[in-house]
Write an enzyme that holds these catalytic residues in place. Structure first.
Site, PDB file in Angstrom:
ATOM      1  N   ILE A   1       0.780  -1.199   0.003  1.00  0.00           N
ATOM      2  CA  ILE A   1       0.122  -0.182  -0.078  1.00  0.00           C
ATOM      3  C   ILE A   1       0.929   1.367   0.058  1.00  0.00           C
ATOM      4  O   ILE A   1       0.674   2.214  -0.780  1.00  0.00           O
ATOM      5  CB  ILE A   1      -1.065   0.037   1.153  1.00  0.00           C
ATOM      6  CG1 ILE A   1      -1.718  -1.148   1.158  1.00  0.00           C
ATOM      7  CG2 ILE A   1      -1.923   1.265   1.297  1.00  0.00           C
ATOM      8  CD1 ILE A   1      -2.831  -1.450   2.270  1.00  0.00           C
TER       9      ILE A   1
ATOM     10  N   GLU B   1       4.872   3.172   1.377  1.00  0.00           N
ATOM     11  CA  GLU B   1       6.117   2.918   2.438  1.00  0.00           C
ATOM     12  C   GLU B   1       6.449   4.247   2.947  1.00  0.00           C
ATOM     13  O   GLU B   1       6.305   5.306   2.347  1.00  0.00           O
ATOM     14  CB  GLU B   1       7.261   2.672   1.376  1.00  0.00           C
ATOM     15  CG  GLU B   1       8.622   2.455   2.199  1.00  0.00           C
ATOM     16  CD  GLU B   1       9.431   1.464   1.354  1.00  0.00           C
ATOM     17  OE1 GLU B   1       9.319   0.962   0.304  1.00  0.00           O
ATOM     18  OE2 GLU B   1      10.552   1.153   2.250  1.00  0.00           O
ATOM     19  N   GLY B   2       6.908   4.218   4.386  1.00  0.00           N
ATOM     20  CA  GLY B   2       7.146   5.408   4.825  1.00  0.00           C
ATOM     21  C   GLY B   2       8.556   5.379   5.881  1.00  0.00           C
ATOM     22  O   GLY B   2       8.846   4.298   5.628  1.00  0.00           O
TER      23      GLY B   2
ATOM     24  N   TYR C   1       8.455   5.055   8.809  1.00  0.00           N
ATOM     25  CA  TYR C   1       8.274   3.893   9.744  1.00  0.00           C
ATOM     26  C   TYR C   1       8.267   2.537   9.630  1.00  0.00           C
ATOM     27  O   TYR C   1       8.368   1.360  10.193  1.00  0.00           O
ATOM     28  CB  TYR C   1       6.837   4.281  10.518  1.00  0.00           C
ATOM     29  CG  TYR C   1       5.760   4.517   9.478  1.00  0.00           C
ATOM     30  CD1 TYR C   1       5.283   3.531   8.921  1.00  0.00           C
ATOM     31  CD2 TYR C   1       5.566   5.659   8.868  1.00  0.00           C
ATOM     32  CE1 TYR C   1       4.365   3.150   7.873  1.00  0.00           C
ATOM     33  CE2 TYR C   1       4.418   5.822   7.938  1.00  0.00           C
ATOM     34  CZ  TYR C   1       4.094   4.531   7.461  1.00  0.00           C
ATOM     35  OH  TYR C   1       3.412   4.864   6.371  1.00  0.00           O
ATOM     36  N   GLY C   2       7.969   2.245   8.281  1.00  0.00           N
ATOM     37  CA  GLY C   2       7.975   0.822   7.582  1.00  0.00           C
ATOM     38  C   GLY C   2       7.118   0.869   6.376  1.00  0.00           C
ATOM     39  O   GLY C   2       6.646   1.711   5.552  1.00  0.00           O
ATOM     40  N   VAL C   3       6.704  -0.597   6.155  1.00  0.00           N
ATOM     41  CA  VAL C   3       6.029  -0.757   4.865  1.00  0.00           C
ATOM     42  C   VAL C   3       4.582  -1.083   5.288  1.00  0.00           C
ATOM     43  O   VAL C   3       4.656  -1.947   6.228  1.00  0.00           O
ATOM     44  CB  VAL C   3       6.728  -1.812   3.972  1.00  0.00           C
ATOM     45  CG1 VAL C   3       6.234  -1.811   2.492  1.00  0.00           C
ATOM     46  CG2 VAL C   3       8.132  -1.681   3.981  1.00  0.00           C
ATOM     47  N   VAL C   4       3.713  -0.925   4.458  1.00  0.00           N
ATOM     48  CA  VAL C   4       2.400  -1.362   4.684  1.00  0.00           C
ATOM     49  C   VAL C   4       1.681  -2.274   3.619  1.00  0.00           C
ATOM     50  O   VAL C   4       1.937  -1.693   2.378  1.00  0.00           O
ATOM     51  CB  VAL C   4       1.177  -0.177   4.793  1.00  0.00           C
ATOM     52  CG1 VAL C   4      -0.081  -0.779   5.333  1.00  0.00           C
ATOM     53  CG2 VAL C   4       1.695   0.719   6.050  1.00  0.00           C
TER      54      VAL C   4
ATOM     55  N   LYS D   1       1.304  -3.785   8.880  1.00  0.00           N
ATOM     56  CA  LYS D   1       2.399  -2.849   8.811  1.00  0.00           C
ATOM     57  C   LYS D   1       3.764  -3.503   9.588  1.00  0.00           C
ATOM     58  O   LYS D   1       3.781  -3.909  10.717  1.00  0.00           O
ATOM     59  CB  LYS D   1       1.833  -1.799   9.684  1.00  0.00           C
ATOM     60  CG  LYS D   1       2.853  -0.466   9.717  1.00  0.00           C
ATOM     61  CD  LYS D   1       2.302   0.624  10.795  1.00  0.00           C
ATOM     62  CE  LYS D   1       2.960   1.718  10.863  1.00  0.00           C
ATOM     63  NZ  LYS D   1       2.344   2.822  11.716  1.00  0.00           N
TER      64      LYS D   1
ATOM     65  N   ASP E   1      -0.094  13.522  16.206  1.00  0.00           N
ATOM     66  CA  ASP E   1       0.039  13.829  14.813  1.00  0.00           C
ATOM     67  C   ASP E   1      -1.113  13.682  14.081  1.00  0.00           C
ATOM     68  O   ASP E   1      -1.326  12.883  12.939  1.00  0.00           O
ATOM     69  CB  ASP E   1       1.155  12.699  14.204  1.00  0.00           C
ATOM     70  CG  ASP E   1       1.984  12.763  12.714  1.00  0.00           C
ATOM     71  OD1 ASP E   1       1.616  14.125  12.439  1.00  0.00           O
ATOM     72  OD2 ASP E   1       2.296  12.005  12.263  1.00  0.00           O
TER      73      ASP E   1
END
Lengths: 412, 280
Positions: free
Chosen positions: A88, A90-91, A93-96, A111, A206
């Protein structure tokens, strides 16, 4: 009016879930919990069915649920219980991923937490996120089903309900902004989620439109608790970091370096989101903190001793030259908003954090009781989901005028 | 409301813990765990850590042993991993270096060394990295074995309000009951019973010790059952009368130690297995 009244879609789907509940061995706290509450509400004359359910203790304190309601100690399952579908996003913090539960066939979001090169064990931020999500079970907070692990100790996946959209991409893709009645529904849902988090002593820190997920049944869910943390009253020794909240949604007290801040920072973000829903674009699109402050000063008018007594004692206030006093520009910016709506917006975007409206106060605001009333979530339109890899259907091109005829006309 | 549902061991987990299934006698298991909880407590004092973090660590530590065996995980590693994790959960994280230093000292002490006999660990030495890795892995194992559900409810707030309600909030009474609650952290009760039951047990013991008269059936006020309260009192009182020699337990800090003991005491293992058969 609470958001609960507005979301009977859940009630309807509850029929399907009712059977599963018995089979689900305490995995799903939210639903079992909700049932506890319903059952334990003290009544003047306990009905026979209740007496049969708990023959020895007819009246429980609502805060002491029966021993059997507590979940048992369960190890994490393996990630191989899920089948990976598509990525979905990638940020940092990690991948979804989107995935399917092999047992139930449910579509979920996985996640993957970034844990490589962690020098200090399991990161405290990830710990806060998992705990905050597990503690905040609410209709409008994304549900964490479980945390699963891969083969090695660095593979940790948080399993959440899959929600089709996020509000930000929806706002950019939508042809027309949300209607007033729709905005009221969304705001009520958002405020009740924020109120729930705050009453569980959790600050989100946030809130922004890209962290608000929305399904095709008109329900939004607050997600991404990556910056969330527990707070105390008063805030504990040492204070909290100022490196929170995406710039555009950051409250002025954080910008000015306040050593302790609290629930009011989330409400400022809610105000920014409210404005964004109205304008269909972010309210303060600043590139730097100074630019953001000057934009805030322009919209709200510079702070005064009256509107924000503590302003002048904040660490960074001395470094800022206040512009000359001028009245707030809310009316000019939001021309089509009713005065009640404008009052809510101004109470959310209020300088003094002490006097800024709280989530529970905002839920009772007259704006939500005046016409047009909040729209029923089931009446919301649905949209193609980018996260599920769906694309907008191409509109049929209306047939063009017959060329020959036109030619003929021209030639005639 | 949502905060009041914390994980507790299920009936099958209580009937037979993984350690007992591996042939470790119940009395030995509880003695090893109580000793490890004392280690957590000592480390907390040496590190000037807050009691909330230490208590959280001890509760998580006890939950862990309802899903894992002493034969598969080293008890001291898990104890210090729990302290590391509990400190993060209570927003007072510890430096790994500090924790490893204290761990090292306590390990040496457990081997019977005192004072200057305890060697100073070299800054970049292998010992440091080995202990650090063990800590980090233990922390991760705890999270994994507990399904990342680290929600802990501490009893102290309830204690104070219950004693107020009973009109017994004199400092000596509160301090006594508070002490029982802290001692109870060495027993598995926090993974077995709900907080109101444990608090009622601490109040019951206090009232007996200080000869305080309380109203009839006062525990019903706090949704506690007499049998449960009595059972928690039993767990607490057994801590003061250990069945197993302290010196035996103090040396059993790793899974290797436990395995050696099992090999050396085959008869005890047989007895334990018979016990299990009777219980099931």
């Amino acid at each position: 009016m609470s958001a609960g009244n507005l979301t009977p879609s859940r009630k309807r789907s509850k029929w399907n879930d009712e059977g599963d509940d018995a089979a689900e061995d305490f995995q799903s706290h939210p639903r079992s919990k909700r049932r506890v509450k319903a059952r334990l509400v003290p009544r003047p004359s306990p009905s026979p069915s209740i007496a049969i359910a708990h023959p020895t203790r007819p009246s429980h304190c609502v805060y002491v649920p029966p021993r059997t309601q507590h979940p048992s100690i369960l190890p994490s399952r393996s990630v191989y219980c899920y089948e990976r579908l598509n990525q979905i996003e990638e940020g940092s913090y990690g991948v979804v991923f989107r995935a399917r539960d092999k047992q139930t066939g449910d579509i979920v979001a996985l996640k993957k937490l970034k844990l490589d090169e962690e020098k200090n064990g399991f990161p405290i931020t990830a710990l806060r996120e998992v705990n905050a999500l597990m503690a905040c079970h609410h209709e409008n907070v994304v549900r964490v089903r479980e945390v699963v692990v891969g083969d090695t100790l660095t593979q940790v996946f948080v399993v959440m309900d899959f929600i089709e959209h996020d509000l930000k991409s929806l706002l950019t893709l939508m042809p027309a902004p949300f209607l007033q009645s729709e905005i009221k529904t969304l705001m009520l849902q958002l405020l009740s989620a924020v109120d729930h988090c705050h009453s569980n002593w959790i600050l989100h820190r946030d809130l922004k439109t890209s962290n608000l997920l929305m399904n095709n049944r008109g329900t939004i869910k607050v997600a991404d608790f990556g910056l969330a943390r527990r707070y105390g009253d008063p805030v504990g020794v040492g204070g909290m970091t100022q490196l929170v909240v995406t710039l555009w949604y950051r409250a002025p007290e954080i910008l000015l370096g306040a050593m302790s801040y609290s629930t009011a920072v989330d409400l400022w973000s809610v105000g920014c989101i409210f404005a964004e829903l109205l304008l269909k674009e972010p309210l303060f699109q600043a590139k730097s903190e100074m630019e953001l402050l000057s934009m805030i000063f322009k919209l709200l008018g510079p702070p005064t001793h009256n509107s924000w007594p503590e302003y002048f004692s904040l660490p960074l206030a001395k470094t800022i030259n206040l512009p000359s006093p001028q009245p707030p520009q809310f009316r000019q910016k939001f021309q089509y908003l009713t005065s009640a709506g404008l009052d809510l917006l101004m109470s959310l975007l209020f300088y003094d954090p002490e006097r800024r409206i709280t989530a529970s106060e905002a839920l009772d605001h007259p704006y939500f009781k005046e016409s047009p009333l909040p729209k029923h979530p089931d009446l919301f339109g649905s949209f193609p989901s980018a996260a599920a890899g769906e694309k907008k259907q191409k509109l049929f091109n209306s047939p063009s005028a017959p060329v020959r005829a036109a030619d003929n006309k021209f030639s005639m | 409301m949502s905060r009041s549902l914390y994980p507790l061991a299920s009936l099958s987990q209580i009937r037979q813990t993984p350690s007992r299934a591996d042939g470790i006698p119940a009395s030995l298991e509880s003695a090893i765990l109580a000793n490890a909880c004392k280690l957590i407590h000592t480390a907390g004092i040496l590190l000037h850590q807050k009691q909330v973090a230490v208590a959280t660590a001890q509760i998580l530590f006890h939950r862990f042993w309802f899903v894992s065996s002493l034969k598969s995980f080293s008890v001291a590693d898990i104890a210090f991993g729990a302290l590391y994790l509990g400190s993060k959960l209570e927003e007072c994280p510890l430096r790994v270096r500090d924790l490893v230093n204290v761990y090292h000292v306590l390990l040496q002490r457990a081997k019977g060394k005192v004072g200057t006999e305890i060697g100073i660990m070299s800054y970049f030495g292998n010992t440091f990295y080995e202990l650090k890795d063990a800590l980090v892995v233990a922390e991760m194992q705890i999270l994994k074995r507990l399904g990342f559900n680290t929600h802990v409810v501490l009893p102290y707030g309830s204690l104070v309000s219950y004693l107020r309600l009973l009109g017994q909030d004199r400092p000596n009474v509160v301090a006594k009951a508070w002490g029982y609650l802290n001692d109870a952290l060495q027993s598995p009760v926090y993974a077995l019973y709900q907080v109101p039951t444990i608090v009622s047990a601490a109040i019951l013991l206090t009232s007996r010790f200080l000869a305080i008269r309380l109203p009839d059936a006062w525990w019903k006020l706090f949704d506690a059952e007499w049998e449960d309260v009595w059972s928690v009192c039993g767990y607490i009182m057994r801590l003061y009368h250990p069945e197993i020699d302290k010196k035996v337990v103090e040396r059993m800090l790793t899974k290797g130690d436990v395995r050696t003991w099992l090999e050396e005491n085959p008869r005890a293992v047989d007895v334990a297995q018979e016990e299990n058969a009777i219980h099931n």
